[in-house]
Design an enzyme around this catalytic site. Structure first.
Site, mmCIF file in Angstrom:
data_model
loop_
_atom_site.group_PDB
_atom_site.id
_atom_site.type_symbol
_atom_site.label_atom_id
_atom_site.label_comp_id
_atom_site.label_asym_id
_atom_site.label_seq_id
_atom_site.Cartn_x
_atom_site.Cartn_y
_atom_site.Cartn_z
ATOM 1 N N THR A 181 6.238 3.353 4.137
ATOM 2 C CA THR A 181 6.545 4.247 3.024
ATOM 3 C C THR A 181 5.391 5.190 2.673
ATOM 4 O O THR A 181 5.606 6.227 2.055
ATOM 5 C CB THR A 181 6.916 3.441 1.755
ATOM 6 O OG1 THR A 181 5.782 2.674 1.346
ATOM 7 C CG2 THR A 181 8.104 2.545 2.004
ATOM 8 N N ASP A 182 4.160 4.830 3.075
ATOM 9 C CA ASP A 182 3.007 5.602 2.586
ATOM 10 C C ASP A 182 3.027 7.062 3.037
ATOM 11 O O ASP A 182 2.663 7.953 2.267
ATOM 12 C CB ASP A 182 1.694 4.934 3.015
ATOM 13 C CG ASP A 182 1.361 3.732 2.137
ATOM 14 O OD1 ASP A 182 2.094 3.482 1.170
ATOM 15 O OD2 ASP A 182 0.362 3.050 2.427
ATOM 16 N N THR B 21 5.846 -1.537 6.314
ATOM 17 C CA THR B 21 6.069 -2.778 5.564
ATOM 18 C C THR B 21 7.431 -3.368 5.873
ATOM 19 O O THR B 21 7.626 -4.581 5.821
ATOM 20 C CB THR B 21 5.948 -2.485 4.057
ATOM 21 O OG1 THR B 21 4.601 -2.128 3.789
ATOM 22 C CG2 THR B 21 6.321 -3.675 3.203
ATOM 23 N N SER C 206 1.817 3.062 8.280
ATOM 24 C CA SER C 206 1.953 4.529 8.317
ATOM 25 C C SER C 206 0.740 5.261 7.761
ATOM 26 O O SER C 206 0.629 6.476 7.931
ATOM 27 C CB SER C 206 3.240 4.987 7.624
ATOM 28 O OG SER C 206 3.110 5.000 6.226
HETATM 29 C C1 SIN Z 1 3.057 1.640 5.489
HETATM 30 O O1 SIN Z 1 3.192 2.750 4.976
HETATM 31 O O2 SIN Z 1 3.186 1.447 6.718
HETATM 32 C C2 SIN Z 1 2.679 0.478 4.644
HETATM 33 C C3 SIN Z 1 3.241 0.550 3.294
HETATM 34 C C4 SIN Z 1 4.743 0.524 3.248
HETATM 35 O O3 SIN Z 1 5.445 0.629 4.238
HETATM 36 O O4 SIN Z 1 5.245 0.383 2.104
#
Ligand code: SIN
Length: 309
Positions: free
Chosen positions: A89-90, A10, A56
């Site tokens: 973040t995932d 993200t 991710s």
């Molecule tokens: C991801 O994990 O690539 C999408 C969600 C995020 O980064 O918050």
């Protein structure tokens, strides 16, 4: 020189115009454009490399190996004092823990990301990047392990968890882990092209034993059972687990709760030849078991060593 390794997420996302801003696409911007749009980087000794470009949720163990190779190359460069990895973040906690176990301690390595896409009017990515860079710039060479930096806080790779699906304060520490130290780099000598398949199977009311047989057919070499409570194996699973073990699959009890799963407590681990996770959560236990299988740890090394990693 700090090397930024970008993997998508993200933090490099942009709003999906067709959704009227309700949705966005992760990993849309190349790192040069992302950094080029940011204030406060002028004059900083930085270089950036686009290693991957992923949401991710799609990060696979093969991608961890690609990122590991890029991070090793960066750390071996005498000009590089530390590394900042931009990541979705995932699954950030999984990649951070994988790198924590496979990179030697020494130069700082910090993962950061964002909960809002890069073109959000109050995007959190730029502040996270600036703070991660500052942390790397002030860290000393004796850094013990990979860290995650999000929303004003630094977390050790072993303790960090994405605890909330939305909000800038999405990241937290696993309960009971604050202050615990677990040395980095147990598998720093790892040299493999692929990692063994280890699946996580969730325990819940009525969870079907067929998932176990299907995992064996799909090539699992290890099963991490994310069980209820203290790692309680459903009676209906026992025969399928024994079949899996007879086929050479390693079985490990973990818990979907945050508490520990202790050896021979609540189950006859010695009698059944099951491993236990201690206080490691299932997704991280999976990584530890993949690495232990990859380097050929003995059963006794797994019994003693896995919960300590
Ligand atoms: C991801 O994990 O690539 C999408 C969600 C995020 O980064 O918050």
């Amino acid at each position: 020189m700090i090397r930024i390794l970008a993997t998508g997420g993200t933090i490099a996302g942009t709003a999906d115009a067709a959704s009227g801003g309700l949705r966005y696409r992760a990993a849309a911007l190349p790192v040069a454009q992302l950094l080029g749009n940011m204030d406060g980087l002028d004059g900083l000794p930085l270089e950036a490399e686009q290693v991957l470009s992923l949401d991710s949720k799609d990060m696979r163990p093969a991608d961890w190996l690609v990122l590991l190779a890029a991070t090793r190359r960066a750390l071996q460069d005498p000009q590089v004092s530390g590394v900042v990895i931009l990541h979705g973040t995932d699954t950030m906690e999984e990649t951070a823990y994988f790198l924590h176990l496979t990179l030697p301690p020494g130069k700082p390595v910090i993962l950061t990301g964002a909960m809002r896409p890069a073109d959000h009017p109050a995007a959190d990515g730029p502040a996270n990047i600036r703070a991660a860079l500052a942390l790397v710039a002030t860290a000393n060479e004796g850094q013990q392990g990979v860290q995650v930096f999000m929303n004003g806080q630094a977390f050790a790779a072993r303790e960090v968890v994405k605890a909330r699906s939305t909000g800038l304060d999405a990241f937290d520490r696993l309960p009971g882990q604050a202050g615990a130290t677990h040395p980095a780099g147990h598998f720093a000598a790892l040299q493999v092209d692929t990692l063994p398949e280890v699946f996580v199977l969730p325990g819940y009311a009525g969870a079907p034993a067929e998932l176990i047989d299907a995992s064996v057919v799909a090539g699992a070499r290890g099963l991490v059972l994310a069980l209820t409570g203290h790692g309680s194996v459903p009676t209906a699973w026992e025969a399928a687990l024994a079949r899996a073990q007879a086929a050479g699959v390693v079985v490990l009890r973990a818990s979907r709760c945050s508490g520990p799963v202790s050896r021979n407590a609540n189950a006859d681990d010695d009698g059944r030849d099951w491993l236990t996770a201690g206080d490691l959560p299932p997704a991280k236990t999976r990584i530890a078991l993949m690495l232990a299988l990859a380097v050929g740890w003995s059963r006794q090394q797994m019994i003693d060593g896995l919960p300590q990693l």
